[in-house]
Write a protein that holds these residues in place. Structure first.
Motif, PDB file in Angstrom:
ATOM      1  N   ALA A 100       0.826  -1.204   0.000  1.00  0.00           N
ATOM      2  CA  ALA A 100       0.000   0.000   0.000  1.00  0.00           C
ATOM      3  C   ALA A 100       0.866   1.262   0.000  1.00  0.00           C
ATOM      4  CB  ALA A 100      -0.934   0.007   1.199  1.00  0.00           C
ATOM      5  N   GLU A 101       1.897   1.261   0.830  1.00  0.00           N
ATOM      6  CA  GLU A 101       2.784   2.427   0.903  1.00  0.00           C
ATOM      7  C   GLU A 101       3.538   2.628  -0.406  1.00  0.00           C
ATOM      8  OE1 GLU A 101       3.752   2.527   5.694  1.00  0.00           O
ATOM      9  OE2 GLU A 101       5.096   1.445   4.337  1.00  0.00           O
ATOM     10  N   ALA A 102       3.939   1.519  -1.043  1.00  0.00           N
ATOM     11  CA  ALA A 102       4.649   1.611  -2.319  1.00  0.00           C
ATOM     12  C   ALA A 102       3.761   2.191  -3.407  1.00  0.00           C
ATOM     13  CB  ALA A 102       5.156   0.233  -2.740  1.00  0.00           C
ATOM     14  N   ALA A 103       2.454   1.990  -3.270  1.00  0.00           N
ATOM     15  CA  ALA A 103       1.502   2.523  -4.257  1.00  0.00           C
ATOM     16  C   ALA A 103       1.129   3.972  -3.963  1.00  0.00           C
ATOM     17  CB  ALA A 103       0.240   1.664  -4.277  1.00  0.00           C
ATOM     18  N   GLY A 104       1.721   4.544  -2.914  1.00  0.00           N
ATOM     19  CA  GLY A 104       1.495   5.951  -2.608  1.00  0.00           C
ATOM     20  C   GLY A 104       0.406   6.216  -1.585  1.00  0.00           C
ATOM     21  N   PHE A 105      -0.109   5.179  -0.943  1.00  0.00           N
ATOM     22  CA  PHE A 105      -1.170   5.369   0.046  1.00  0.00           C
ATOM     23  C   PHE A 105      -0.586   5.759   1.398  1.00  0.00           C
ATOM     24  CE2 PHE A 105      -3.371   2.760  -3.056  1.00  0.00           C
ATOM     25  CZ  PHE A 105      -4.645   3.311  -3.072  1.00  0.00           C
ATOM     26  N   GLN A 106      -1.306   6.634   2.075  1.00  0.00           N
ATOM     27  CA  GLN A 106      -0.958   7.020   3.434  1.00  0.00           C
ATOM     28  C   GLN A 106      -2.187   6.759   4.307  1.00  0.00           C
ATOM     29  OE1 GLN A 106       0.264  11.131   3.204  1.00  0.00           O
ATOM     30  NE2 GLN A 106       2.328  10.606   2.519  1.00  0.00           N
ATOM     31  N   PHE A 107      -1.977   6.257   5.498  1.00  0.00           N
ATOM     32  CA  PHE A 107      -3.113   5.951   6.358  1.00  0.00           C
ATOM     33  C   PHE A 107      -2.756   6.256   7.800  1.00  0.00           C
ATOM     34  CE2 PHE A 107      -1.174   2.424   4.102  1.00  0.00           C
ATOM     35  CZ  PHE A 107      -0.410   1.816   5.079  1.00  0.00           C
ATOM     36  N   ASP A 108      -3.781   6.567   8.577  1.00  0.00           N
ATOM     37  CA  ASP A 108      -3.596   6.941   9.972  1.00  0.00           C
ATOM     38  C   ASP A 108      -3.576   5.733  10.901  1.00  0.00           C
ATOM     39  OD1 ASP A 108      -3.835   9.885   9.495  1.00  0.00           O
ATOM     40  OD2 ASP A 108      -5.849   9.297   8.858  1.00  0.00           O
ATOM     41  N   GLU A 109      -4.221   4.667  10.466  1.00  0.00           N
ATOM     42  CA  GLU A 109      -4.306   3.491  11.329  1.00  0.00           C
ATOM     43  C   GLU A 109      -4.408   2.233  10.479  1.00  0.00           C
ATOM     44  OE1 GLU A 109      -6.871   1.953  15.225  1.00  0.00           O
ATOM     45  OE2 GLU A 109      -7.140   3.974  14.420  1.00  0.00           O
ATOM     46  N   VAL A 110      -3.923   1.129  11.037  1.00  0.00           N
ATOM     47  CA  VAL A 110      -4.017  -0.171  10.379  1.00  0.00           C
ATOM     48  C   VAL A 110      -4.866  -1.087  11.244  1.00  0.00           C
ATOM     49  CG1 VAL A 110      -2.766  -2.206   9.582  1.00  0.00           C
ATOM     50  CG2 VAL A 110      -1.764   0.066   9.275  1.00  0.00           C
ATOM     51  N   VAL A 111      -5.865  -1.700  10.625  1.00  0.00           N
ATOM     52  CA  VAL A 111      -6.731  -2.656  11.309  1.00  0.00           C
ATOM     53  C   VAL A 111      -6.592  -3.992  10.590  1.00  0.00           C
ATOM     54  CG1 VAL A 111      -9.104  -3.258  11.925  1.00  0.00           C
ATOM     55  CG2 VAL A 111      -8.365  -0.862  12.004  1.00  0.00           C
ATOM     56  N   SER A 112      -6.353  -5.069  11.331  1.00  0.00           N
ATOM     57  CA  SER A 112      -6.119  -6.356  10.667  1.00  0.00           C
ATOM     58  C   SER A 112      -6.737  -7.507  11.438  1.00  0.00           C
ATOM     59  CB  SER A 112      -4.621  -6.608  10.489  1.00  0.00           C
ATOM     60  OG  SER A 112      -3.976  -6.670  11.751  1.00  0.00           O
ATOM     61  N   ASP A 113      -7.227  -8.475  10.673  1.00  0.00           N
ATOM     62  CA  ASP A 113      -7.729  -9.723  11.236  1.00  0.00           C
ATOM     63  C   ASP A 113      -6.821 -10.847  10.756  1.00  0.00           C
ATOM     64  OD1 ASP A 113     -10.233  -9.446  12.815  1.00  0.00           O
ATOM     65  OD2 ASP A 113     -10.952  -8.424  11.011  1.00  0.00           O
ATOM     66  N   HIS A 114      -6.428 -11.726  11.669  1.00  0.00           N
ATOM     67  CA  HIS A 114      -5.490 -12.796  11.340  1.00  0.00           C
ATOM     68  C   HIS A 114      -6.166 -14.165  11.467  1.00  0.00           C
ATOM     69  CE1 HIS A 114      -1.752 -10.271  11.391  1.00  0.00           C
ATOM     70  NE2 HIS A 114      -2.593  -9.478  12.037  1.00  0.00           N
ATOM     71  N   GLY A 115      -5.851 -15.031  10.502  1.00  0.00           N
ATOM     72  CA  GLY A 115      -6.364 -16.388  10.553  1.00  0.00           C
ATOM     73  C   GLY A 115      -7.868 -16.490  10.419  1.00  0.00           C
ATOM     74  N   VAL A 116      -8.457 -15.534   9.692  1.00  0.00           N
ATOM     75  CA  VAL A 116      -9.909 -15.500   9.541  1.00  0.00           C
ATOM     76  C   VAL A 116     -10.284 -15.767   8.092  1.00  0.00           C
ATOM     77  CG1 VAL A 116     -11.983 -14.100   9.773  1.00  0.00           C
ATOM     78  CG2 VAL A 116     -10.133 -13.855  11.425  1.00  0.00           C
TER      79      VAL A 116
END
Length: 210
Positions: free
Chosen positions: A23-39
């Motif tokens: 995402a960062e390589a594509a030029g996106f900037q974000f304030d927070e990261v939300v992630s679900d694992h193993g779902v």
């Protein structure tokens, strides 16, 4: 206005850091990261996932939701289309890293809404279809692996399951072979082989226990 990256990490090969870096390589900037694992994106709706619930609560009108591709939201047609339309009605802008697509609910023109909703439906259908195809290929690959356990398995794949999924995602998004090769680090020949025979590519990974 808050920008949030949502990542779903459903297998060992899919890493949160990879999705953030992409995402960062594509030029996106974000304030927070939300992630679900193993779902699972098939059997578990976004609203039923631990962090998915929090995502719905935190997003407000004018906020931006960034995802690698719509399959991170889910791989169930009804869930993905319902989720995206709900967020759009809420005033949330949805952007994809792959192909840099943007969906928003600002338009009140019925023709533009129809085109937008048709595209959302197509992308959601592709996400589910890819999963069903992959499961069928995995089953076939496992059966073949059992039958040929004592036989030569062929050349070891030069790609991981995560790379295979990424190639499929980008092909579904109409990315060029060159762009996919550059993004994944795979050779053009490997990308062409995956494109021309996805079942064989899946089977090769299964035979090698990947």
């Amino acid at each position: 206005m808050t920008s949030v990256l949502y990542a779903r990490v459903s297998t060992a090969d899919q890493t949160l850091s990879h999705q953030i870096t992409q995402a960062e390589a594509a030029g996106f900037q974000f304030d927070e990261v939300v992630s679900d694992h193993g779902v699972s994106g098939v059997s578990t709706k976004l609203s039923e996932r631990p962090e998915g619930k929090r995502l719905f609560d935190m997003l407000r009108h004018g906020d931006t939701l960034v995802v690698r591709w719509v399959d991170r939201l889910g791989r169930n047609y009804d869930d993905v289309t319902d989720t995206m339309r709900l967020l759009l009605r809420k005033g949330v802008v949805i952007k994809t890293v792959i192909n840099g697509m943007t969906f928003d609910g600002s338009t009140d023109d019925p023709m533009q809404e129809a085109v937008r909703d048709a595209l959302i439906a197509f992308m959601a259908a592709m996400a589910q279809a890819e999963t069903e195809t992959r499961k069928a290929a995995q089953k076939a690959g496992i059966e073949a692996a059992k039958q040929k356990a004592d036989k030569y398995r062929g050349r070891k794949p030069t790609y991981s399951r995560d790379q295979l999924e990424q190639v499929r995602d980008m092909l579904a998004g109409s990315s060029t072979i060159s762009a996919i090769s550059k993004e994944t680090g795979l050779s053009r020949q490997t990308v062409y082989r995956i494109k021309d025979n996805p079942e064989a590519s899946e089977k090769a990974l299964s035979l090698w226990g990947k």
